[in-house]
Design a protein around this motif. Structure first.
Motif, short mmCIF file in Angstrom:
data_model
loop_
_atom_site.label_atom_id
_atom_site.label_comp_id
_atom_site.label_asym_id
_atom_site.label_seq_id
_atom_site.Cartn_x
_atom_site.Cartn_y
_atom_site.Cartn_z
N THR A 166 46.47 -8.05 7.99
CA THR A 166 45.06 -8.32 7.76
C THR A 166 44.58 -7.63 6.49
OG1 THR A 166 44.63 -8.55 10.14
CG2 THR A 166 42.74 -8.10 8.73
N GLU A 167 44.97 -6.37 6.32
CA GLU A 167 44.61 -5.67 5.08
C GLU A 167 45.24 -6.36 3.88
OE1 GLU A 167 44.39 -1.12 4.28
OE2 GLU A 167 46.37 -1.76 3.55
N ASN A 168 46.48 -6.81 4.00
CA ASN A 168 47.14 -7.50 2.90
C ASN A 168 46.42 -8.79 2.56
OD1 ASN A 168 49.65 -7.89 1.12
ND2 ASN A 168 49.66 -9.76 2.36
N ALA A 169 45.94 -9.51 3.58
CA ALA A 169 45.22 -10.75 3.34
C ALA A 169 43.92 -10.51 2.58
CB ALA A 169 44.93 -11.45 4.67
N VAL A 170 43.21 -9.45 2.98
CA VAL A 170 41.91 -9.14 2.38
C VAL A 170 42.07 -8.51 1.00
CG1 VAL A 170 39.86 -7.68 2.59
CG2 VAL A 170 40.73 -8.92 4.59
N GLU A 171 42.84 -7.42 0.95
CA GLU A 171 42.95 -6.65 -0.29
C GLU A 171 43.95 -7.25 -1.28
OE1 GLU A 171 41.01 -4.23 -1.08
OE2 GLU A 171 40.00 -4.16 0.86
N GLY A 172 44.97 -7.94 -0.77
CA GLY A 172 45.99 -8.49 -1.64
C GLY A 172 45.76 -9.94 -2.00
N CYS A 173 45.73 -10.81 -0.96
CA CYS A 173 45.66 -12.25 -1.21
C CYS A 173 44.32 -12.69 -1.81
CB CYS A 173 45.91 -13.02 0.09
SG CYS A 173 47.57 -12.79 0.77
N VAL A 174 43.26 -11.93 -1.56
CA VAL A 174 41.95 -12.32 -2.09
C VAL A 174 41.54 -11.39 -3.24
CG1 VAL A 174 39.53 -12.75 -1.60
CG2 VAL A 174 41.26 -13.28 0.13
N ARG A 175 41.26 -10.13 -2.93
CA ARG A 175 40.68 -9.25 -3.94
C ARG A 175 41.66 -8.93 -5.07
NH1 ARG A 175 35.71 -7.37 -3.07
NH2 ARG A 175 34.79 -7.64 -1.00
N GLU A 176 42.90 -8.68 -4.72
CA GLU A 176 43.88 -8.37 -5.78
C GLU A 176 44.20 -9.60 -6.61
OE1 GLU A 176 47.29 -5.06 -6.00
OE2 GLU A 176 47.51 -6.53 -4.39
N THR A 177 44.23 -10.78 -5.98
CA THR A 177 44.47 -12.00 -6.72
C THR A 177 43.33 -12.26 -7.70
OG1 THR A 177 45.79 -12.97 -4.93
CG2 THR A 177 44.86 -14.48 -6.53
N PHE A 178 42.10 -12.07 -7.23
CA PHE A 178 40.95 -12.24 -8.13
C PHE A 178 40.97 -11.17 -9.22
CE2 PHE A 178 36.34 -11.58 -9.10
CZ PHE A 178 36.15 -12.78 -9.77
N GLY A 179 41.34 -9.93 -8.86
CA GLY A 179 41.43 -8.87 -9.85
C GLY A 179 42.45 -9.18 -10.92
N ALA A 180 43.58 -9.78 -10.53
CA ALA A 180 44.60 -10.16 -11.51
C ALA A 180 44.06 -11.20 -12.47
CB ALA A 180 45.84 -10.69 -10.79
N LEU A 181 43.26 -12.11 -11.94
CA LEU A 181 42.67 -13.15 -12.78
C LEU A 181 41.65 -12.55 -13.75
CD1 LEU A 181 42.31 -16.10 -13.51
CD2 LEU A 181 40.80 -16.36 -11.51
N VAL A 182 40.83 -11.64 -13.26
CA VAL A 182 39.83 -11.01 -14.13
C VAL A 182 40.50 -10.17 -15.21
CG1 VAL A 182 37.98 -9.28 -14.19
CG2 VAL A 182 38.00 -11.02 -12.39
N THR A 183 41.56 -9.44 -14.84
CA THR A 183 42.26 -8.62 -15.83
C THR A 183 42.89 -9.50 -16.91
OG1 THR A 183 42.75 -6.96 -14.13
CG2 THR A 183 44.03 -6.86 -16.16
N GLY A 184 43.47 -10.63 -16.49
CA GLY A 184 44.02 -11.56 -17.46
C GLY A 184 42.96 -12.12 -18.38
N TRP A 185 41.78 -12.37 -17.83
CA TRP A 185 40.65 -12.86 -18.62
C TRP A 185 40.24 -11.82 -19.66
CZ3 TRP A 185 37.71 -17.45 -18.27
CH2 TRP A 185 36.49 -17.45 -18.93
N GLN A 186 40.13 -10.56 -19.22
CA GLN A 186 39.75 -9.49 -20.13
C GLN A 186 40.78 -9.29 -21.24
OE1 GLN A 186 38.70 -6.61 -16.64
NE2 GLN A 186 37.69 -5.81 -18.47
N ALA A 187 42.06 -9.41 -20.88
CA ALA A 187 43.11 -9.22 -21.87
C ALA A 187 43.04 -10.28 -22.97
CB ALA A 187 44.48 -9.27 -21.19
N ARG A 188 42.38 -11.40 -22.69
CA ARG A 188 42.26 -12.47 -23.68
C ARG A 188 40.93 -12.44 -24.43
NH1 ARG A 188 45.79 -13.92 -19.97
NH2 ARG A 188 47.33 -15.56 -20.34
#
Length: 315
Positions: free
Chosen positions: A201-223
């Protein structure tokens, strides 16, 4: 382990990568568009002020009397200002955007660095704090995966991710210090043993959603970050964060065969609820123009578009 072999512990998630790369193609090209006279582009740091200044025993200023932000944004720093040269005010700064990493269970809210008045410094200090908090989260995940009989590749990937977060913390601390801010202390309550379902459950919340979105935002910032040093720091971090998101989905796929249909449905519901909560958070926040311009933080509209693009993948 050789850096170039980092992605070989388990297969790449092609669907995740295609989704994120497609969304990142919408990032504006550098140099960023001019403000065209929009007063939003030239405003100063977002602050709320109060005349009630509480001093600490050593004479320093205390942030305890800072008011709650109207949109619920976390307090990052405070200091004093005398705009008229006479009355001294307590200026409280709040961060209205951040990359959520894998927040561990029991993480206590940060005590901001008192005295830093630069919103860029506050942003990087807050991100460094999140990165540092992710280190024990990944180490716990590695131990639990091993205890539940997960493939060794997943266990190794979780431990390697903890090492990645140490490097990320140092990089963000350096950017924070460059702007006069220090990372708050990370305070986490001791971990307790938990079930496979609770871990997932923690992996679903913190990993599959928040961390996935965080990876996308970090990629956006890097560009899109106007500050070259920020782009340089975030490029390798964005690659690591993508692998961390892949790990979350790999753990989710492995656990699916060990959970009951009812438990799997609860995980799906947890992802949907977290996605909805994240959408509300993003909708209520307007990042300062300086963070958009120099740190590459997506605007509210851009962040909502990115989040909408993840809906099919997450929900």
């Amino acid at each position: 382990m050789n850096h170039h072999r980092k992605s070989e512990l388990f297969p790449k998630n092609r669907v995740l990568r295609r989704t994120l790369y497609r969304l990142l193609l919408t990032a504006p090209s550098l140099p960023l568009a001019a403000c065209n006279g929009d007063p939003e582009c030239v405003r100063g740091p977002i602050t709320l002020t109060t005349e009630n200044i509480q001093l600490k025993p050593d004479g320093g200023v205390s942030c305890d009397t800072c008011p709650e932000h109207p949109e619920g944004a976390p307090l990052t720093s405070c200091g004093t200002r005398t705009p008229d040269g006479g009355t001294k005010y307590l200026s409280c700064s709040y961060i209205t955007c951040s990359n959520d990493g894998r927040r561990p269970e029991g993480l206590q809210e940060a005590h901001p660095h008192e005295g830093a008045d630069c919103e860029l410094g506050a942003l990087f200090a807050h991100v460094a704090w999140l990165e540092a908090a992710s280190v024990p989260a990944f180490l716990r995940l590695a131990d639990e995966l091993a205890a539940h009989g997960a493939p060794e590749a997943l266990v190794q990937a979780a431990r390697r991710s903890a090492g990645d977060e140490v490097h990320h913390t140092r990089a963000m601390q350096a950017l924070a210090l460059r702007h006069g801010a220090r990372m708050p202390e990370v305070d986490i309550r001791p971990f307790e043993p938990r079930s496979l379902e609770a871990m997932c459950t923690e992996n679903a919340v913190e990993g599959c959603v928040r961390e996935t979105f965080g990876a996308l935002v970090t990629g956006w910032q890097a560009r899109t970050a106007g500050d070259e040093e920020v782009r340089r720091a975030l490029r390798p971090i964005s690659r690591d964060e993508l692998r961390h998101a892949e790990l979350a989905w790999a753990v989710d796929a492995w656990a699916a065969g060990r959970l009951t249909p009812a438990q799997r449905e609860l995980l799906l519901q947890a992802r949907r609820e977290t996605l909805s909560a994240l959408e509300q958070e993003v909708s209520s926040q307007t990042p300062p123009a300086r963070l958009v311009r120099e740190a590459g933080v997506p605007s509210r509209e851009q962040a909502l578009n990115l989040l909408q693009g993840l809906t099919v993948l997450v929900a």
